[in-house]
Write an enzyme that holds these catalytic residues in place. Structure first.
Site, short mmCIF file in Angstrom:
data_model
loop_
_atom_site.label_atom_id
_atom_site.label_comp_id
_atom_site.label_asym_id
_atom_site.label_seq_id
_atom_site.Cartn_x
_atom_site.Cartn_y
_atom_site.Cartn_z
N PRO A 79 49.48 15.61 19.58
CG PRO A 79 51.77 15.91 19.27
CD PRO A 79 50.46 16.63 19.20
CB CYS A 80 47.80 12.97 23.81
SG CYS A 80 46.63 12.00 22.86
#
Length: 165
Positions: free
Chosen positions: A134-135
């Site tokens: 989850p950047c």
């Protein structure tokens, strides 16, 4: 390595992903970016498999659950093809809890390289498996949203989705 390409319609548009028999290898927003995909394919993959691997169903099911607020953590097997530095950054990002954020500088400190905020940003921007890694949960030190390869509207959507539970 043999691979299969699949897609999923989602609230943020079409998601395209590439799986091997056992792993999710690559995920991208919108139409498959052929230059990005071709570079990946030419470097790591051998031939396309026209069937469907079981891991594809796992990706589809877990992404649908995520978008329907029924999943806060993914259990999809992934395989990363990147530098050791990028892997260290992505490992930290993968472990940022749902609904929270960390700054690029916080991640640099976690990987014991406190002066590497910019390099952390570059590694984040090259994340081959967004959402699962989850950047979108990585923001600037001043709490502003920062950049996002998928576009800022998608980043805002994902952050708001996670904050709404």
């Amino acid at each position: 390595m043999e691979y299969s390409i699949s897609k999923l319609s989602s609230p943020i548009g079409e998601l395209n992903f590439i799986c091997s028999k056992e792993y999710l290898l690559f995920l991208t927003f919108g139409k498959l970016k052929y230059s990005q995909f071709d570079q990946f394919k030419d470097k790591y993959l051998t031939h396309e498999y026209k069937g469907t691997y079981p891991v594809i169903y796992k990706v589809i099911n877990q992404l649908n659950e995520y978008f329907n607020k029924g999943r806060t953590k993914f259990s999809i097997p992934i395989k990363l093809f990147c530098s050791e530095f990028q892997k260290s950054v992505l490992y930290v990002i993968k472990n940022i809890p749902y609904g929270t954020t960390k700054s690029y500088s916080e991640i640099a400190k976690i990987i014991d390289n406190p002066l590497s905020s910019r390099a952390v940003g570059n590694a984040t921007g090259k994340n081959p498996i967004p959402i699962i890694i989850p950047c979108h949960r990585v923001i600037k030190k001043d709490n502003s949203i920062g950049g996002f390869t998928g576009g800022l509207e998608i980043k805002k959507y994902l952050l708001n989705l996670e904050r709404s539970i």
